[in-house]
Motif scaffolding. Structure first.
Motif, mmCIF file in Angstrom:
data_model
loop_
_atom_site.group_PDB
_atom_site.id
_atom_site.type_symbol
_atom_site.label_atom_id
_atom_site.label_comp_id
_atom_site.label_asym_id
_atom_site.label_seq_id
_atom_site.Cartn_x
_atom_site.Cartn_y
_atom_site.Cartn_z
ATOM 1 N N VAL A 1 16.616 -11.166 -1.929
ATOM 2 C CA VAL A 1 16.702 -9.705 -2.075
ATOM 3 C C VAL A 1 17.160 -9.334 -3.479
ATOM 4 O O VAL A 1 16.619 -8.413 -4.101
ATOM 5 N N HIS B 1 14.073 -3.158 0.411
ATOM 6 C CA HIS B 1 13.865 -4.521 0.884
ATOM 7 C C HIS B 1 14.370 -4.549 2.326
ATOM 8 O O HIS B 1 15.339 -5.225 2.674
ATOM 9 N N THR B 2 13.728 -3.772 3.143
ATOM 10 C CA THR B 2 13.964 -3.690 4.575
ATOM 11 C C THR B 2 12.592 -3.560 5.227
ATOM 12 O O THR B 2 11.586 -3.420 4.539
ATOM 13 N N ASP B 3 12.568 -3.586 6.551
ATOM 14 C CA ASP B 3 11.288 -3.758 7.229
ATOM 15 C C ASP B 3 10.644 -2.522 7.833
ATOM 16 O O ASP B 3 9.460 -2.550 8.176
ATOM 17 N N SER C 1 12.143 -16.267 9.164
ATOM 18 C CA SER C 1 13.233 -15.503 8.554
ATOM 19 C C SER C 1 14.242 -16.448 7.921
ATOM 20 O O SER C 1 14.438 -17.580 8.400
ATOM 21 N N HIS D 1 6.201 -5.105 2.174
ATOM 22 C CA HIS D 1 5.566 -6.025 3.121
ATOM 23 C C HIS D 1 4.117 -5.654 3.420
ATOM 24 O O HIS D 1 3.240 -6.509 3.466
ATOM 25 N N SER E 1 18.758 -5.023 2.235
ATOM 26 C CA SER E 1 19.114 -5.565 3.555
ATOM 27 C C SER E 1 20.390 -6.401 3.455
ATOM 28 O O SER E 1 21.472 -5.949 3.833
ATOM 29 N N SER F 1 21.063 -5.171 7.468
ATOM 30 C CA SER F 1 20.098 -5.349 8.549
ATOM 31 C C SER F 1 18.714 -5.491 7.947
ATOM 32 O O SER F 1 18.413 -4.871 6.919
ATOM 33 N N TRP F 2 17.870 -6.307 8.594
ATOM 34 C CA TRP F 2 16.479 -6.379 8.169
ATOM 35 C C TRP F 2 15.685 -5.204 8.709
ATOM 36 O O TRP F 2 14.807 -4.676 8.034
ATOM 37 N N TYR F 3 16.032 -4.802 9.920
ATOM 38 C CA TYR F 3 15.242 -3.760 10.575
ATOM 39 C C TYR F 3 16.153 -2.830 11.364
ATOM 40 O O TYR F 3 16.667 -3.172 12.419
ATOM 41 N N TRP G 1 7.807 -6.656 7.584
ATOM 42 C CA TRP G 1 7.849 -8.103 7.503
ATOM 43 C C TRP G 1 7.180 -8.782 8.698
ATOM 44 O O TRP G 1 6.265 -9.586 8.547
#
Length: 365
Positions: A171, A223-225, A102, A244, A165, A198-200, A50
């Motif tokens: 999401v 759907h995470t980074d 974000s 992404h 995430s 968590s995103w990352y 992302w």
């Protein structure tokens, strides 16, 4: 005496001319000053996902506009109070336009924007706007749908794993669109989701993917980074989709493709509008048709007939002949949420909080 008056007049004219020249010079310098643009990132620029995609677009703007623009960014900014502090500091620093990238930055952005009415703000993935706050996102769910078509044709176990995430509409919409594509070609296939909150978090993302593989998934989506799920799939000998950006570097055998963002042209248009003095608060939501959403190169392991099918459906979406949420769309209980002949509205997609038929498990509250 006449000569003295004439001399004084000449000196006055000369002084006035010098002053005018200095004024015009100052005006020229002011006009030549670059537009200052700030970016706030939720992850590190090296996340491969992302934040990487947004920073790539920032660099694109610099390349296109040269000395007309000066950009700065702050990475790994937590959503909440920390975000508000960073956004305010960027506004105080004289930035003319600030991108907050974000979902959790939405309320902090609005709060700071109220305090700095002359600064323009653009918030990614949000839905709240103000006179000096615009919103933007891409219809990444269209790319998700296409990856679902590939998964439905490629799976052997009919179990697809999905690393999520946070259970927010963005999401959930991606999970549902993917499942719609999956079951349009393979009604027996199901999707299992593991949430990492968590995103990352590369370690947690990889662990979640490994858990899904143990549960029978032979394809992983996310759907995470981070590329953690891709790395897990590569190590376990199963397929996966990046997100992404093109993540094939982290698992060339596993990586089938990725639903990707192309923020560059979007950011360029926004910055140009500030330079030209015609920026207004709008909501941009472009997809495959605008080029804001795309697919990364397809893995050669994907059969030619599947490649052809994906291309056909991609073109149908672009032409408005196909929509990932065109009816009939059913929820997990089998209840029809979108009747045949209808398409889910943007408003409903933006507040989507239920799983479509084919997703297993309960959606966290």
């Amino acid at each position: 005496m006449k000569q003295e008056k004439k001399s004084l007049a000449q000196r006055f004219a000369k002084a006035a001319g010098v002053a005018l020249a200095l004024f015009m010079s100052a005006q020229s310098v002011t006009a030549a000053e670059p537009v200052k643009v700030g970016f706030v990132y939720v992850g590190p620029t090296g996340d491969a996902g992302w934040t990487y995609s947004h920073d790539k677009a920032r660099k694109y703007v610099e390349e296109q506009l040269g000395d007309k623009v000066k950009t700065t960014y702050v990475e790994s900014v937590a959503e909440g109070a920390d975000a508000e502090r960073v956004i305010r500091q960027l506004a105080k620093s004289g930035n003319d336009l600030i991108f907050t990238t974000s979902f959790g930055y939405m309320n902090p952005t609005l709060k700071v924007a109220k305090q700095f009415p002359k600064v323009k703000f653009e918030h990614a993935s949000g839905y709240k706007r103000a006179k000096n706050v615009g919103t933007y996102f891409d219809r990444i769910y269209e790319g998700r749908y296409l990856t679902g078509v590939i998964a439905g044709k490629m799976t052997k176990s009919n179990v697809i794993g999905y690393v999520g995430s946070f259970p927010i509409p963005e999401v959930v919409r991606g999970i549902d669109a993917f499942t719609q594509g999956l079951r349009s070609v393979n009604p027996k296939a199901v999707v299992k989701v593991v949430w990492v909150s968590s995103w990352y978090d590369p370690a947690k993302e990889r662990e979640a993917a490994e858990t899904l593989i143990l549960q029978g998934a032979d394809i992983i989506n996310q759907h995470t980074d981070s590329p953690g799920p891709i790395q897990a799939a590569q190590a376990k000998g199963v397929y996966a989709f990046g997100y992404h950006s093109d993540m094939s570097l982290y698992g060339k055998d596993a990586h089938l493709t990725a639903a990707t963002h192309n923020w560059g042209p979007v950011y360029l248009d926004k910055v140009k509008s500030v330079i030209d003095g015609n920026w207004t608060s709008t909501d941009f939501w472009g997809g495959l048709a605008t080029g804001a959403t795309a697919l990364a190169p397809l893995n050669s392991a994907i059969p030619e007939d599947v490649v052809k099918l994906v291309e056909e459906r991609k073109q149908a979406i672009i032409e408005g002949k196909l929509h990932p949420f065109q009816g009939p769309v059913k929820d997990q209980t089998g209840a029809i949420k979108v009747p045949a002949g209808q398409v889910m509205s943007d408003e409903d997609m933006l507040s989507l909080n239920w799983y479509v038929e084919g997703v297993e498990g309960e959606l966290p509250k």
